[in-house]
Design a protein around this motif. Structure first.
Motif, PDB file in Angstrom:
ATOM      1  N   ARG A 123      52.507  61.881  -0.850  1.00 17.27           N
ATOM      2  CA  ARG A 123      51.995  61.653   0.496  1.00 17.27           C
ATOM      3  C   ARG A 123      51.088  60.576   0.503  1.00 17.27           C
ATOM      4  N   ALA A 137      55.497  59.333   3.343  1.00 19.55           N
ATOM      5  CA  ALA A 137      56.303  60.098   2.945  1.00 19.55           C
ATOM      6  C   ALA A 137      56.077  60.362   1.004  1.00 19.55           C
ATOM      7  N   ALA A 138      56.306  60.575   0.084  1.00 20.03           N
ATOM      8  CA  ALA A 138      56.018  60.112  -1.099  1.00 20.03           C
ATOM      9  C   ALA A 138      57.078  58.725  -1.495  1.00 20.03           C
ATOM     10  N   GLU A 143      56.450  58.639   7.618  1.00 17.26           N
ATOM     11  CA  GLU A 143      56.688  59.996   8.944  1.00 17.26           C
ATOM     12  C   GLU A 143      56.621  60.184  10.128  1.00 17.26           C
ATOM     13  N   ASP A 167      47.676  70.557   4.778  1.00 17.85           N
ATOM     14  CA  ASP A 167      47.622  69.641   5.272  1.00 17.85           C
ATOM     15  C   ASP A 167      46.332  68.874   5.656  1.00 17.85           C
TER      16      ASP A 167
END
Length: 415
Positions: A123, A137-138, A143, A167
Motif C-alpha cells: 500500500r 491499494a497494493a 482506495e 495504519d
C-alpha cells in the motif's frame, strides 16, 4: 542523578562487543557507551538494476525531481518524482509495473504532493498538502482520500515513513520540503515550534489524527521583531537562517516502529517509542570539532567557488557574495552527518570526515546497542532507501543534474 552502571557483553554476527551501560531508574533510559576503536567492515555491493534517462531513454525514466525512494516487502521500488506528481512502481528486474497519481483533482490525482510512504504489503500513501492523504491499494487502485485535520498554522510536510504495526505514517513537519500558507494561518495565533516533533498520523478514519511520539532538540531562533506575517513565512522551516554548521536532526524508523535519531553535535543516537519517549541512548567517544577561523574561511571560499561555477552568463553576484561573507557559524562541527535504519533493525550512522563537507566512516549499530563495525570513508554512503533481503536504493545525479536511481544488494563482512 542516581544510576546503575554495568558492563555487558553483546554477541552478534559472531562478534562479541563490550559496551558500558548506565540505567537511570527515574526515567528508565539506558545509556550505552559504544567502543571507541573502529572495527572495519567490507562492503560487498551487487548492482541489480538502474533506471534513468542516461541508461534507456524510456519516457517514464526522464525524472523531473526524485524526492524519495521506498521498497515494499516484495522488493518492489517506489520512486516519488515530485515535478510530474507521480509515483513509479518498479519491479525487482527494473521494469515499470505501474505509475500512481499525476496532477488533478480526481480520485488518486494530486494537487500538491509533498511526500510518499510505502507499507510492506505494497500500500502507498501520498501526502497532498492541499487535499490530504491519498491511500492506494497494493495493486495501485485509489482506495480513499483522508482529509487533513484543520490546521491552525501553515501546512508543512517533509519525509514520511510508514509505521509497520499500524495504519499510520511518521514524519517531522519541522523538516518540511513543501508547505502551504492559507488565510487561516494569518488569522489564528501562531505558535512557533520550539522542538522537532516526531508526529504519528493515523489514517484509519475519514480525517487524519496526529499524536507525538517524541520530541528532538530544535535550536532556538531569534523571533524578536517578527510580525505575524513573518512568523507564518518562517514557521514551516524553523531551521531557516540558523548559523552554518548548526546541528541537524537525522532520523529513521525501526522495524518495531521505534524512532532512532540524532539531534546534537555530539555522537549521540537516541531511541524513542510511543508512550515512553526516549528509552535508550547510544554514545560514542568522538568529540565535536571546533569551528576555527580556518574552517570559516575555507567554507566561505568553497561557497564562493560554487557560486561562480553555477552562475549564469552575465549574472550579477554581488548580493549573493555579500550574503556569503556575512554568514554566521555555529561553534562546533557535529560528529554525525546522517542516519538511516534498515529492515532488520540496524542503525547506520554517517560520521563527519576531515573537512566539514567530507563524509567519514559509516558505523553500523543495532538498536540494542551492539556495534557491528564501520565502513571506511568512500566505501559506501547511507542509502536513500533500505529494502528487504539487503536491497538498497541510491539517487545519483550527474554533472548536468540528470538523476539515475541505482538498486543493489549490499552484504556486510568484517575484516
Amino acid at each position: 542523578m542516581n544510576s546503575a552502571r554495568a558492563t555487558v557483553m553483546i554477541a552478534t554476527y559472531g562478534v562479541t562487543v563490550l559496551c558500558t551501560m548506565s540505567v537511570d531508574p527515574a526515567n528508565a533510559q539506558e545509556v550505552i557507551e559504544l567502543p571507541g576503536e573502529d572495527r572495519r567492515l567490507e562492503a560487498s555491493f551487487e548492482e541489480v538494476y538502474r533506471v534513468g534517462t542516461a541508461m534507456t531513454g524510456e519516457a517514464w525514466q526522464q525524472f523531473g525531481r526524485v524526492r524519495s525512494l521506498a521498497f515494499d516487502g516484495a522488493g518492489n521500488l517506489h520512486i516519488f518524482d515530485e515535478l510530474p506528481q507521480l509515483v513509479y512502481v518498479v519491479g525487482t528486474d527494473g521494469s515499470l509495473i505501474r505509475q500512481l497519481g499525476g496532477p488533478g483533482d480526481g480520485p488518486g490525482e494530486f494537487s500538491t504532493s509533498g511526500a510518499m510512504a510505502v507499507f510492506a504489503d505494497g500500500r502507498v500513501v501520498v501526502v497532498d498538502i492541499l487535499r490530504g492523504y491519498h491511500v492506494f491499494a497494493a495493486d495501485g487502485t485509489p482506495e480513499r482520500l483522508i482529509r487533513t485535520a484543520n490546521p491552525t498554522g501553515p501546512t508543512a510536510v517533509g519525509r514520511v515513513v510508514a509505521q509497520s504495526g499500524a495504519d499510520a505514517i511518521i514524519g517531522v513537519p519541522t523538516l518540511a520540503t513543501r508547505w502551504a500558507i492559507t488565510g487561516a494561518s494569518y488569522r489564528e495565533p501562531l505558535r512557533f515550534p520550539t522542538s522537532h516533533a516526531f508526529e504519528r498520523t493515523t489514517l484509519s478514519g475519514e480525517e487524519s489524527d496526529t499524536d507525538t511520539i517524541a520530541e528532538a532538540w530544535l535550536p532556538p531562533k531569534d523571533l524578536e521583531g517578527l510580525d505575524q506575517t513573518e512568523l507564518v513565512n518562517a514557521a514551516p522551516i524553523p531551521t531557516h537562517r540558523l548559523p552554518e554548521f548548526t546541528p541537524e536532526l537525522h532520523w529513521g524508523v525501526l522495524p518495531d516502529d521505534r524512532v532512532a535519531f540524532s539531534d546534537s553535535s555530539t555522537y549521540t543516537v537516541k531511541v524513542a517509542e510511543a508512550g515512553a519517549g526516549v528509552v535508550r541512548i547510544l554514545t560514542h567517544p568522538f568529540p565535536p570539532a571546533p569551528v576555527t577561523g580556518r574552517v570559516i574561511r575555507a567554507e566561505r571560499d568553497r561557497r564562493l567557488r560554487q557560486l561562480e561555477e553555477t552562475a549564469g552568463p552575465g549574472e550579477n553576484l554581488d548580493r549573493r557574495r555579500r550574503r556569503i561573507e556575512e554568514l554566521e557559524f555555529h561553534a562546533e562541527l557535529s560528529v554525525i552527518r546522517g542516519l538511516g535504519t534498515t529492515w532488520d533493525g540496524q542503525i547506520w550512522v554517517q560520521r563527519r570526515g576531515d573537512e566539514p563537507s567530507d563524509d567519514g566512516p559509516v558505523d553500523v549499530l543495532t538498536a540494542d546497542g551492539a556495534y557491528m563495525g564501520s565502513y571506511p570513508p568512500g566505501a559506501t554512503r547511507i542509502p536513500d532507501a533500505f529494502g528487504p533481503d539487503g536491497l538498497v536504493g541510491f539517487i545519483e545525479s550527474n554533472e548536468l543534474g540528470v538523476q539515475t536511481v541505482v538498486v543493489g544488494r549490499l552484504s556486510m563482512g568484517a575484516r
